[in-house]
Every structure is written in C-alpha cells, then in structure tokens.
Scaffold this active site. Structure first.
Site, PDB file in Angstrom:
ATOM      1  N   ASP A 230      53.688  38.985  26.892  1.00  0.00           N
ATOM      2  CA  ASP A 230      53.225  39.268  28.251  1.00  0.00           C
ATOM      3  C   ASP A 230      53.496  38.079  29.166  1.00  0.00           C
ATOM      4  O   ASP A 230      52.613  37.614  29.891  1.00  0.00           O
ATOM      5  CB  ASP A 230      51.728  39.612  28.234  1.00  0.00           C
ATOM      6  CG  ASP A 230      51.291  40.307  29.534  1.00  0.00           C
ATOM      7  OD1 ASP A 230      52.160  40.879  30.227  1.00  0.00           O
ATOM      8  OD2 ASP A 230      50.094  40.267  29.850  1.00  0.00           O
TER       9      ASP A 230
ATOM     10  N   MET B 144      41.254  43.441  30.863  1.00  0.00           N
ATOM     11  CA  MET B 144      40.379  43.478  29.697  1.00  0.00           C
ATOM     12  C   MET B 144      39.120  42.650  29.872  1.00  0.00           C
ATOM     13  O   MET B 144      38.115  42.908  29.212  1.00  0.00           O
ATOM     14  CB  MET B 144      41.125  42.942  28.459  1.00  0.00           C
ATOM     15  CG  MET B 144      42.101  43.897  27.832  1.00  0.00           C
ATOM     16  SD  MET B 144      42.935  43.106  26.429  1.00  0.00           S
ATOM     17  CE  MET B 144      41.500  42.605  25.469  1.00  0.00           C
TER      18      MET B 144
ATOM     19  N   GLY C 265      40.546  40.544  35.066  1.00  0.00           N
ATOM     20  CA  GLY C 265      41.755  41.119  34.490  1.00  0.00           C
ATOM     21  C   GLY C 265      41.487  42.497  33.936  1.00  0.00           C
ATOM     22  O   GLY C 265      40.388  43.047  34.063  1.00  0.00           O
TER      23      GLY C 265
ATOM     24  N   THR D 231      36.801  39.387  32.274  1.00  0.00           N
ATOM     25  CA  THR D 231      36.521  38.608  33.475  1.00  0.00           C
ATOM     26  C   THR D 231      36.428  37.147  33.071  1.00  0.00           C
ATOM     27  O   THR D 231      35.899  36.822  32.003  1.00  0.00           O
ATOM     28  CB  THR D 231      35.204  39.054  34.121  1.00  0.00           C
ATOM     29  OG1 THR D 231      35.300  40.443  34.437  1.00  0.00           O
ATOM     30  CG2 THR D 231      34.909  38.259  35.378  1.00  0.00           C
ATOM     31  N   VAL D 232      36.936  36.255  33.936  1.00  0.00           N
ATOM     32  CA  VAL D 232      36.946  34.826  33.640  1.00  0.00           C
ATOM     33  C   VAL D 232      35.974  34.120  34.577  1.00  0.00           C
ATOM     34  O   VAL D 232      35.959  34.376  35.784  1.00  0.00           O
ATOM     35  CB  VAL D 232      38.359  34.244  33.787  1.00  0.00           C
ATOM     36  CG1 VAL D 232      38.362  32.765  33.409  1.00  0.00           C
ATOM     37  CG2 VAL D 232      39.338  35.002  32.906  1.00  0.00           C
TER      38      VAL D 232
END
Length: 651
Positions: free
Chosen positions: A145, A29, A27, A31-32
């Site tokens: 959001d 902001m 994303g 990382t997953v």
C-alpha cells in the site's frame, strides 16, 4: 459539537499507560491520536481500530500483523512500532497500536500544497522510500500500500514510510482481496493485484513508480470517475512518460518510471534494492538543484505562497503519523487546529459497507475484463524439464525452451525463468517460454604447483573457486616444504564456480629411520638400506673387535631420521690395524687418517703437525747430532688408525 471532546477515546487511559490527548487522523480501519506514554513520559502516536471492525477477526489479525511486520524492520526509514495491546473499558473494547510520533506532514499534503515537485526534490523523497522497501523486502515482507498518504516528511528532514498493516511475508499467498475487499488504494495497485489479487516485491515497485510519477507531474498517471475505471486503465493501459505531461523532465527519470510501472512484472526492477540501485545510477545524469528547468520548461521557480521548491519548504508546524485521513486536512499539534464534527459508529459502518460493495464491484469488473476462456500459467520455476513440460501440457499450454543459462541459484536442468510469469491469465494453447539452468558458471582449476599456499589460495579465489580450510600434506623430495605439490581436483579440471578445491602441500622429502645394521656383513646391510630407498657408501677401516667384512659403525647413527634417497656410509672392518712392524698400534676407534709428511721439519714442529692429524710423535736419535727429522715410520701418505705413534728419526 467538538469532535475531539465527544470522542470517547480522548482522555481515556488505555492499559493503565497511554492517555489519548488529541485526534490527528482518521483512516479506513483506524483513528490515530496523539497520546502520552505515562510510563516513559513521552508523546506517541496511538492507532485505535474502529469499533465496527474490532469484532472482525480477520481485520484484528491484519491490525496486529502491522505491528509484527514493522517490528521486523531495522531501518530508520520506516515508522517504528513501539507497542500493541487492547483495553476493556466503559465505552467498549479497544484494540490499539503505539507508534513513534513523526512531526511533519504527509507527501500527499506536500504535493497538495506545492503542486508538482522538481526532479531533485522527487528523487530526494523517493530514495528513502526505496530504502524502506529494500529493508522490508530483505526481511521477506511486501508493503502492498505504497502511496503519498503513507510517506511522511518529518520536520527534521527525515522521510519515513508508514502503515505496514497490509504487509505480509513474501512467501505467503498474498491476494489483494480479503473477504471481498480490495486491499490497497486503486490508483497505486499493480495490474496483477487488480486482475488476480497476487502481489510480490514488484507490486511495491509499481506503486513506488506511480508515486514518483505523481511527484513529477502533480497527478496520477490514470484518471477516472470510478475506482473501476482506474482499475481498467491499470490492467489494460501503460503508464505514460512523465515528460509527456510536464516537458523538461530528464529522460533518465522517464526511463525509471516506465520500468517501475511496466505492466509485465518481469520487466520491473526485482525489488526495492534493484530500483534503488537504478535510481542512484541515474542520479549522475540529473541536473544540479540550481540548474533545474525554469518556468519555460514546465516548472515554477516560486510556488504560489512565495517559497521555492524543495524539502526545506515543508511546513514545520504539523505533527502526524502519516495515516490516511478521512476527509479534511490532517490535524497537527498546533494550538489552533480545525474542529470537526464527530462521526458516529453507524456512519462509519455505513461508509465501510458502501466501500466494500464498490471495491467488490471493482474486483469483479476487473476479472470480467480479462475475458472468458483463459487459463492461469502454472508456476514452473524450480521444476526439471520433464515436469515443466508435463505441467504445461496438462494446463493446455505449449512450451518453448530458450537457450539455457548459468545460475547461482538453480541447479543444472531446473527451470530458472518463465515468461509469462506464474498466475498470468493467457488463452488456451498459448506458448510459455522457459529457460533452464546450466548450474553455476564453469571455470578451470589453475595450475598452482610449486607456489606457496598463500599464492595458490589467491589464484584459486580469483578463479571464483573456494579453497578447503585444511590442506592435505604429503612428502615430496622435489617440492620445498610448505609449497603446493598439486590440487584435488587436478589442474585443468572444469568445475562450477564456488566449488571447493583442496591443496596438497609438501612436507619436504620423506624420512625413514636408520636401522641397526652393525656387525651385519656389508652385503646384508646394503641390501636392507637400499630397500628403504637409501644410497650406500662403503669405507673400510681397521678394527680388532668386529670381524673383517662386517659393519663396524654407520653414519648417520642407528635410530636417526634420514631423508629417503640420502647417502648412508657403512664403515666396514678390515681386521686389526697394520702397525707397519713398529708396534705403534692406535686408539682402537677404527678411524683411519693420512700420515702427513714432516721430513725436514724440526722435531717440535713435526710433533705438532702429527698431533693435529690425530697421531703421536716419538723421537728416535740424539739431539747432539741435530734436531731435524730425517725419516719417519710409518712413512708419509700411508693410512693408519687414529692415535698411532709415528717414529721420527732426527739428526
């Protein structure tokens, strides 16, 4: 080279507990990753902030705020935050969040795979999204959001809302700009978020309305080649009805989308709960799943891959936390996932800088579009009339007061509504409409006299009045003990709804203590008893111990409790008893009895009658001449003292 192999986070043990295994999403902001919780032996989603932002305190605060915000939500409709922390290692400082791992896909993937959804499927998805927003708004938070990337469709049929990283308390100043960055995705931002940066619960409703439009039509309501053009259309253009793009959409869904996406926030449902109520009310007007429009009405009866519309068609081979991806499909946990090249930190920073510049331009352009020479409407809600007028005059605006209305929230004379809303930009001299509160609705206190306490409480409650928990007690000779005498305030009084009313309950007649008046003269005793509210009855008796005219005894006895207004008997001495010349005396009690007539009875029968009357029989005469009573002394009908001897002459 395989990006997952060269990613320095993969394989790293964070905080001695979490081992990152596989990257599943990138994303703006963070990382997953899929990670293993070594302490609890379970798989979790690990969200790691990009190194480029790890030293930006504002972003770090926002990152941690996501955990705090989501942890406050007690709902299965939001992705749970399990932990947060940081770790220092050979590859640098890492800041992370730990979340539940949701196996399934994002709504963005679902729309991408299926195209537009049927009304039934769209409603089935938007309802749990609104449940999540209801929980957030009830907790005092706004998401800011809402978009398909943040709506997760689990393989188990659960729908969850993710990414509360932009959430803030409702009562905290919420602006869509943070250090020049527009927070949120432009296509889903409410007009007020673009024009002046403000956001509240109604901004989330706008985004949910856009998501519902996109599910029904397969596209956003506004299109543009740049974020700035999208922002311009959001501020200056209305969202069209979904049926204009796809014929056959029920009118009820058109209405809900148009209300949720109204440019004026005051025309939208107030929060998630309000929109959820409207959705559930219109559900009765939607066609059953098997009755939904076919291809002739703009909907496919079968998707390109051969499946039918519906949630059951969600791909069950994916695992995702639902965070926004950075290019390409979202990776799952399947063994044959797509490989991607590693992005360098420098490239990420460059992309971030370009994004910042573009979004700052969007914000500046939106501000410019509002035109010069405008003033911001000041907040008036809660002010009294004089202060509201003065505030608007100082701002160069005119005021018109609409008819006042009742309100459960605002006290009488305070501003309860204003239009335009605070922070709206208007031309100098514009009129602001203000509505003052009349306070709570007025009701009349009902007459509950003589009712039981339970009946009176029920009647007052039906009148929207409260009842004080402890009634007042008061003696009353006319109202039975335990029943209501009156209310305080009195019956007929006009009160605001919710005002407390006290019941005055009867304890029965008032009581007084019987005084000691023995040996007082009758007049003295009567005067004293009448002063206590008692009625006096006189009975004269013979008594050789108390002077004639004085009280021998009373009924009731001295010291007993007597109801006010009751009758009291005074037994007054008339001197020693008159024995009638026979010397028959008495028992000295002073109690007078009537002598019964026993003439003509046999002696034994006559003696029994006298005994029952409290008298003694004495024979006079010889049985040889007969046993029938011929005469008696004292004579029948006379009053004598109890215990007196009555002489019976037989013959």
């Amino acid at each position: 080279m395989d990006a997952t192999v060269t990613d320095p986070v993969i394989g790293r043990l964070l905080d001695g507990r979490y081992t990152a295994q596989e990257r599943i999403a990138v994303g703006g902001m963070a990382t997953v990753y899929v990670a293993h919780d070594n302490r609890l032996d379970r798989l979790v989603a690990l969200k790691v902030m990009h190194p480029a932002f790890a030293h930006d305190q504002d972003f770090v605060r926002r990152f941690h705020r996501e955990a705090t915000a989501a942890a406050r939500l007690n709902t299965p409709r939001a992705v749970s935050i399990l932990d947060q922390g940081s770790d220092n290692g050979p590859h640098g400082h890492v800041i992370y969040l730990v979340m539940e791992l949701v196996r399934g896909q994002t709504l963005r993937q679902h729309i991408g795979n299926r195209g537009r959804l049927t009304p039934a499927e769209a409603v089935e998805i938007i309802e749990p999204v609104l449940e999540a927003l209801t929980a957030a708004h009830d907790a005092g938070l706004i998401h800011r959001d809402i978009k398909p990337e943040n709506i997760l469709l689990g393989n188990d049929g659960q729908v969850k809302v993710a990414d509360f990283g932009l959430a803030r308390p409702v009562n905290q100043a919420t602006y869509a700009m943070t250090q020049g960055v527009v927070m949120g995705t432009v296509g889903y931002l409410a007009p007020e978020q673009v024009s002046d940066g403000s956001a509240d619960t109604r901004s989330d409703i706008y985004a949910a309305g856009v998501v519902l439009y996109e599910m029904l039509t397969g596209q956003l309501p506004h299109s543009g080649s740049t974020p700035m053009s999208l922002a311009y259309q959001s501020v200056h253009g209305d969202v069209p009805a979904p049926s204009a793009a796809v014929p056959g959409i029920p009118a009820a869904l058109d209405t809900l989308v148009l209300r949720a996406t109204a440019r004026d926030p005051n025309r939208r449902p107030a929060d998630g709960a309000a929109m959820l109520d409207e959705l559930r009310e219109l559900a009765a007007y939607l066609p059953e799943p098997g009755q939904e429009p076919g291809p002739s009405d703009g909907y496919p009866d079968r998707y390109p891959d051969g499946t039918h519309p519906g949630l059951a068609a969600v791909d069950g081979s994916r695992a995702t936390t639902g965070y926004e991806r950075g290019g390409g499909d979202l990776h799952g946990l399947a063994p044959h996932y797509r490989r991607r090249s590693r992005w360098s930190v420098g490239r990420l920073v460059a992309i971030a800088v370009v994004t910042l510049i573009a979004l700052v331009a969007v914000f500046a352009g939106a501000r410019a579009l509002s035109g010069p020479g405008t003033v911001r409407v000041p907040p008036l809600v809660g002010l009294d009339r004089a202060t509201a007028e003065r505030t608007l005059t100082e701002a160069g605006l005119a005021v018109v007061f609409d008819d006042a209305a009742t309100s459960d929230t605002f006290t009488e004379g305070r501003v309860m509504e204003q239009n335009p809303a605070s922070t709206a930009e208007v031309k100098p001299g514009s009129t602001v409409r203000v509505r003052l509160s009349l306070g709570k609705a007025k009701v009349h206190v009902p007459d509950v006299a003589t009712l039981s306490v339970t009946e009176a409480q029920s009647r007052l409650t039906r009148q929207q009045l409260n009842v004080t928990p402890t009634p007042r007690q008061e003696a009353n000779a006319a109202i039975a003990a335990g029943n209501v005498i009156r209310t305080d305030p009195a019956a007929g009084t006009e009160l605001a709804q919710g005002t407390a009313v006290t019941l005055i309950v009867s304890t029965g007649p008032a009581t007084v203590t019987m005084p000691y008046v023995i040996q007082l003269t009758f007049e003295q005793a009567r005067s004293q008893l009448q002063a206590l509210g008692l009625t006096v009855n006189r009975a004269d008796i013979n008594d050789d111990t108390v002077a004639a005219g004085s009280v021998v005894r009373t009924s009731p006895d001295p010291g007993q409790q007597v109801n006010r207004g009751s009758t009291v008997t005074l037994f007054v001495s008339k001197g020693p008893p008159d024995t009638g010349g026979g010397g028959n005396g008495g028992d000295g009690s002073g109690q007078l009895v009537d002598v019964p007539d026993v003439v003509g009875l046999k002696y034994q029968a006559a003696a029994r009658v006298l005994q029952h009357a409290g008298l003694k029989a004495e024979r006079d005469g010889i049985a040889f001449f007969g046993d029938t009573v011929k005469s008696m002394n004292p004579p029948a009908g006379s009053q004598v003292q109890q215990g007196t001897k009555v002489t019976l002459t037989v013959g």
